[in-house]
Design a protein around this motif. Structure first.
Motif, PDB file in Angstrom:
ATOM      1  N   LEU A 248      50.775  75.756  85.084  1.00  0.00           N
ATOM      2  CA  LEU A 248      51.661  74.647  85.419  1.00  0.00           C
ATOM      3  C   LEU A 248      50.952  73.639  86.330  1.00  0.00           C
ATOM      4  O   LEU A 248      51.078  72.419  86.145  1.00  0.00           O
ATOM      5  CB  LEU A 248      52.922  75.180  86.102  1.00  0.00           C
ATOM      6  CG  LEU A 248      53.959  74.139  86.541  1.00  0.00           C
ATOM      7  CD1 LEU A 248      54.465  73.343  85.336  1.00  0.00           C
ATOM      8  CD2 LEU A 248      55.125  74.817  87.262  1.00  0.00           C
ATOM      9  N   ASN A 249      50.182  74.170  87.290  1.00  0.00           N
ATOM     10  CA  ASN A 249      49.430  73.279  88.179  1.00  0.00           C
ATOM     11  C   ASN A 249      48.403  72.456  87.400  1.00  0.00           C
ATOM     12  O   ASN A 249      48.213  71.257  87.668  1.00  0.00           O
ATOM     13  CB  ASN A 249      48.737  74.095  89.272  1.00  0.00           C
ATOM     14  CG  ASN A 249      49.706  74.691  90.260  1.00  0.00           C
ATOM     15  OD1 ASN A 249      50.826  74.191  90.420  1.00  0.00           O
ATOM     16  ND2 ASN A 249      49.309  75.768  90.914  1.00  0.00           N
ATOM     17  N   LYS A 250      47.726  73.114  86.432  1.00  0.00           N
ATOM     18  CA  LYS A 250      46.745  72.386  85.615  1.00  0.00           C
ATOM     19  C   LYS A 250      47.428  71.296  84.794  1.00  0.00           C
ATOM     20  O   LYS A 250      46.901  70.182  84.655  1.00  0.00           O
ATOM     21  CB  LYS A 250      46.013  73.360  84.686  1.00  0.00           C
ATOM     22  CG  LYS A 250      45.017  74.273  85.394  1.00  0.00           C
ATOM     23  CD  LYS A 250      44.305  75.155  84.384  1.00  0.00           C
ATOM     24  CE  LYS A 250      43.273  76.045  85.070  1.00  0.00           C
ATOM     25  NZ  LYS A 250      42.583  76.924  84.093  1.00  0.00           N
ATOM     26  N   THR A 251      48.574  71.623  84.239  1.00  0.00           N
ATOM     27  CA  THR A 251      49.308  70.632  83.442  1.00  0.00           C
ATOM     28  C   THR A 251      49.730  69.450  84.291  1.00  0.00           C
ATOM     29  O   THR A 251      49.566  68.282  83.895  1.00  0.00           O
ATOM     30  CB  THR A 251      50.542  71.287  82.802  1.00  0.00           C
ATOM     31  OG1 THR A 251      50.137  72.398  81.998  1.00  0.00           O
ATOM     32  CG2 THR A 251      51.302  70.299  81.940  1.00  0.00           C
ATOM     33  N   MET A 252      50.275  69.735  85.480  1.00  0.00           N
ATOM     34  CA  MET A 252      50.703  68.658  86.373  1.00  0.00           C
ATOM     35  C   MET A 252      49.507  67.830  86.832  1.00  0.00           C
ATOM     36  O   MET A 252      49.607  66.604  86.966  1.00  0.00           O
ATOM     37  CB  MET A 252      51.432  69.254  87.571  1.00  0.00           C
ATOM     38  CG  MET A 252      52.742  69.945  87.228  1.00  0.00           C
ATOM     39  SD  MET A 252      53.901  68.849  86.380  1.00  0.00           S
ATOM     40  CE  MET A 252      54.166  67.625  87.644  1.00  0.00           C
ATOM     41  N   LYS A 253      48.385  68.485  87.068  1.00  0.00           N
ATOM     42  CA  LYS A 253      47.169  67.772  87.494  1.00  0.00           C
ATOM     43  C   LYS A 253      46.684  66.831  86.389  1.00  0.00           C
ATOM     44  O   LYS A 253      46.319  65.673  86.646  1.00  0.00           O
ATOM     45  CB  LYS A 253      46.091  68.796  87.830  1.00  0.00           C
ATOM     46  CG  LYS A 253      44.775  68.195  88.283  1.00  0.00           C
ATOM     47  CD  LYS A 253      43.794  69.308  88.603  1.00  0.00           C
ATOM     48  CE  LYS A 253      42.424  68.756  88.969  1.00  0.00           C
ATOM     49  NZ  LYS A 253      41.459  69.847  89.264  1.00  0.00           N
ATOM     50  N   THR A 254      46.696  67.333  85.138  1.00  0.00           N
ATOM     51  CA  THR A 254      46.271  66.503  84.004  1.00  0.00           C
ATOM     52  C   THR A 254      47.184  65.302  83.836  1.00  0.00           C
ATOM     53  O   THR A 254      46.723  64.165  83.630  1.00  0.00           O
ATOM     54  CB  THR A 254      46.259  67.355  82.721  1.00  0.00           C
ATOM     55  OG1 THR A 254      45.388  68.469  82.902  1.00  0.00           O
ATOM     56  CG2 THR A 254      45.782  66.522  81.532  1.00  0.00           C
ATOM     57  N   LEU A 255      48.485  65.539  83.914  1.00  0.00           N
ATOM     58  CA  LEU A 255      49.442  64.436  83.769  1.00  0.00           C
ATOM     59  C   LEU A 255      49.287  63.420  84.888  1.00  0.00           C
ATOM     60  O   LEU A 255      49.405  62.203  84.667  1.00  0.00           O
ATOM     61  CB  LEU A 255      50.872  64.995  83.756  1.00  0.00           C
ATOM     62  CG  LEU A 255      51.266  65.834  82.526  1.00  0.00           C
ATOM     63  CD1 LEU A 255      52.663  66.403  82.710  1.00  0.00           C
ATOM     64  CD2 LEU A 255      51.200  64.994  81.263  1.00  0.00           C
ATOM     65  N   THR A 256      49.006  63.896  86.103  1.00  0.00           N
ATOM     66  CA  THR A 256      48.808  62.986  87.244  1.00  0.00           C
ATOM     67  C   THR A 256      47.580  62.115  87.039  1.00  0.00           C
ATOM     68  O   THR A 256      47.599  60.900  87.298  1.00  0.00           O
ATOM     69  CB  THR A 256      48.672  63.793  88.545  1.00  0.00           C
ATOM     70  OG1 THR A 256      49.841  64.601  88.733  1.00  0.00           O
ATOM     71  CG2 THR A 256      48.512  62.866  89.742  1.00  0.00           C
ATOM     72  N   LEU A 257      46.484  62.717  86.541  1.00  0.00           N
ATOM     73  CA  LEU A 257      45.268  61.945  86.286  1.00  0.00           C
ATOM     74  C   LEU A 257      45.492  60.894  85.201  1.00  0.00           C
ATOM     75  O   LEU A 257      45.034  59.744  85.327  1.00  0.00           O
ATOM     76  CB  LEU A 257      44.131  62.888  85.878  1.00  0.00           C
ATOM     77  CG  LEU A 257      43.591  63.819  86.973  1.00  0.00           C
ATOM     78  CD1 LEU A 257      42.577  64.793  86.392  1.00  0.00           C
ATOM     79  CD2 LEU A 257      42.965  63.006  88.111  1.00  0.00           C
ATOM     80  N   PHE A 258      46.201  61.274  84.141  1.00  0.00           N
ATOM     81  CA  PHE A 258      46.515  60.305  83.094  1.00  0.00           C
ATOM     82  C   PHE A 258      47.350  59.157  83.661  1.00  0.00           C
ATOM     83  O   PHE A 258      47.135  57.981  83.329  1.00  0.00           O
ATOM     84  CB  PHE A 258      47.272  60.983  81.948  1.00  0.00           C
ATOM     85  CG  PHE A 258      46.384  61.574  80.902  1.00  0.00           C
ATOM     86  CD1 PHE A 258      45.610  60.746  80.093  1.00  0.00           C
ATOM     87  CD2 PHE A 258      46.308  62.946  80.716  1.00  0.00           C
ATOM     88  CE1 PHE A 258      44.777  61.279  79.116  1.00  0.00           C
ATOM     89  CE2 PHE A 258      45.475  63.484  79.756  1.00  0.00           C
ATOM     90  CZ  PHE A 258      44.706  62.656  78.953  1.00  0.00           C
ATOM     91  N   THR A 259      48.295  59.515  84.513  1.00  0.00           N
ATOM     92  CA  THR A 259      49.150  58.482  85.114  1.00  0.00           C
ATOM     93  C   THR A 259      48.335  57.512  85.963  1.00  0.00           C
ATOM     94  O   THR A 259      48.521  56.288  85.903  1.00  0.00           O
ATOM     95  CB  THR A 259      50.245  59.143  85.979  1.00  0.00           C
ATOM     96  OG1 THR A 259      51.007  60.056  85.178  1.00  0.00           O
ATOM     97  CG2 THR A 259      51.177  58.093  86.569  1.00  0.00           C
ATOM     98  N   VAL A 260      47.387  58.048  86.756  1.00  0.00           N
ATOM     99  CA  VAL A 260      46.548  57.200  87.613  1.00  0.00           C
ATOM    100  C   VAL A 260      45.701  56.265  86.774  1.00  0.00           C
ATOM    101  O   VAL A 260      45.637  55.037  87.015  1.00  0.00           O
ATOM    102  CB  VAL A 260      45.663  58.076  88.525  1.00  0.00           C
ATOM    103  CG1 VAL A 260      44.609  57.216  89.229  1.00  0.00           C
ATOM    104  CG2 VAL A 260      46.511  58.808  89.546  1.00  0.00           C
ATOM    105  N   PHE A 261      45.019  56.797  85.745  1.00  0.00           N
ATOM    106  CA  PHE A 261      44.118  55.985  84.935  1.00  0.00           C
ATOM    107  C   PHE A 261      44.862  54.953  84.085  1.00  0.00           C
ATOM    108  O   PHE A 261      44.321  53.898  83.759  1.00  0.00           O
ATOM    109  CB  PHE A 261      43.251  56.867  84.044  1.00  0.00           C
ATOM    110  CG  PHE A 261      42.191  57.625  84.797  1.00  0.00           C
ATOM    111  CD1 PHE A 261      41.318  56.956  85.649  1.00  0.00           C
ATOM    112  CD2 PHE A 261      42.066  59.010  84.683  1.00  0.00           C
ATOM    113  CE1 PHE A 261      40.342  57.635  86.356  1.00  0.00           C
ATOM    114  CE2 PHE A 261      41.090  59.696  85.393  1.00  0.00           C
ATOM    115  CZ  PHE A 261      40.224  59.008  86.236  1.00  0.00           C
ATOM    116  N   LEU A 262      46.099  55.258  83.706  1.00  0.00           N
ATOM    117  CA  LEU A 262      46.883  54.295  82.934  1.00  0.00           C
ATOM    118  C   LEU A 262      47.538  53.245  83.820  1.00  0.00           C
ATOM    119  O   LEU A 262      47.811  52.124  83.372  1.00  0.00           O
ATOM    120  CB  LEU A 262      47.955  55.030  82.117  1.00  0.00           C
ATOM    121  CG  LEU A 262      47.461  55.895  80.954  1.00  0.00           C
ATOM    122  CD1 LEU A 262      48.621  56.645  80.324  1.00  0.00           C
ATOM    123  CD2 LEU A 262      46.747  55.040  79.905  1.00  0.00           C
ATOM    124  N   THR A 263      47.783  53.620  85.064  1.00  0.00           N
ATOM    125  CA  THR A 263      48.435  52.682  85.984  1.00  0.00           C
ATOM    126  C   THR A 263      47.489  51.569  86.426  1.00  0.00           C
ATOM    127  O   THR A 263      47.894  50.403  86.553  1.00  0.00           O
ATOM    128  CB  THR A 263      48.963  53.444  87.216  1.00  0.00           C
ATOM    129  OG1 THR A 263      49.877  54.458  86.790  1.00  0.00           O
ATOM    130  CG2 THR A 263      49.676  52.496  88.172  1.00  0.00           C
TER     131      THR A 263
END
Length: 312
Positions: A248-263
């Motif tokens: 779950l932590n890995k999934t949340m980390k991946t989603l957070t990175l995608f959010t940062v790079f898309l933002t």
């Protein structure tokens, strides 16, 4: 239901129709009339027949001075019929009553636990020996059920390595529940066995004492095995809980990175999309390339900072 057995002169345990001296009376889910009949004919206190019918009754030994009857309540395992999708177990009490002329067993639910004893052709005139044989049979059943539970655990564990589903977790919970029932009942039965060594209401011969020793060894083995399987199961569930949290932590980390790079590109494009005067002329054909370069510079800079922090 009431069944009566007696050992014949040939040493064969046979069903009989009438109450006879030195017979074994087995009562399953009895009616009030059957309890009153057995109490009257066998001179057994009514509470001795009623107490084992309570599914919450604890294992114990009790002696009645007036009728000279000894009540032994012991727990034994049965399949939990409330769970039709998985073979889990609960424990229920059974009463063994040793009277002057009869041995009576009473239980709330029908069970095949005593079939082995019937096939063994025990001598019903040796009531104490029969009672110990029953207790040993119940202890042996714990070991057999524990082996079945362990096989189911190993099967679930092999599937867990491939994929984790809610059903597998629920099955592990059922196994854990069965082990809790077993451990509680085995420890209560151990207290009964200890009291059998000290009781004066039963006359035990040398063979009976050897049988009682075997009973104690079997029950202790059941306790140790149950505790071992419980620790293993707790270790497995704890490990998989950590794995689930880690995934779950890995999934949340991946989603957070995608959010940062898309933002970041969105911020740049939003800035240059405002209807105000900007450093880059809107008629310049290379304006969109400059905008992309600025966006990529921000993305690269943030990516480098995150990489240095070992975020990915």
């Amino acid at each position: 239901m009431l069944n009566i057995y007696k050992t014949s002169a040939d040493g064969i345990l046979e069903p009989i129709e009438q109450f006879e001296k030195n017979s074994w009376i087995h009562i399953t889910a009895p009616s009030k009339e059957e309890l009153r009949e057995v109490s009257h004919r066998c001179n057994i206190p009514m509470e001795f027949l009623e107490d084992p019918l309570d599914l919450e009754e604890s294992a114990r030994i009790e002696y009645d001075e007036e009728t000279k009857c000894t009540l032994i309540i012991n727990d034994f395992p049965i399949i939990d019929v409330s769970n039709l999708q998985f073979d889990s177990y609960i424990t229920i009490p059974i009463g063994i009553i040793l009277g002057t002329d009869y041995i009576v067993t009473v239980c709330n639910q029908s069970t095949n636990s005593l079939d082995h004893l019937i096939k063994k052709n025990v001598n019903t005139s040796m009531k104490n020996r029969v009672a110990l044989e029953m207790l040993l049979l119940f202890s042996t059943q714990y070991i057999e059920k524990l082996k079945l539970l362990n096989k189911q655990r190993l099967k679930i564990e092999s599937h867990l390595r491939d994929s984790l589903t809610n059903k597998q977790l629920y099955d592990l919970m059922e196994i854990e529940k069965s082990l809790v029932y077993f451990l509680t009942s085995l420890k209560a039965n151990a207290d009964v066995i200890t009291k059998l060594f000290r009781t004066n209401s039963l006359t035990l011969y040398d063979d009976d004492k050897d049988l009682l020793e075997d009973l104690k060894i079997e029950n202790d083995q059941g306790i140790e095995t149950t505790e071992l399987y419980t620790r293993i199961l707790n270790s497995i569930t704890g490990s998989y809980s950590s794995l689930i949290s880690n995934e779950l932590n890995k999934t949340m980390k991946t989603l957070t990175l995608f959010t940062v790079f898309l933002t970041l590109p969105t911020l740049v494009f939003s800035f240059f999309g405002m209807n105000v005067t900007l450093p880059i002329a809107d008629k310049n054909p290379f304006s969109w390339i400059i905008t992309l370069i600025i966006a990529f510079i921000f993305v690269g800079w943030i990516g480098l900072a995150l990489w240095r922090r070992r975020m990915f």
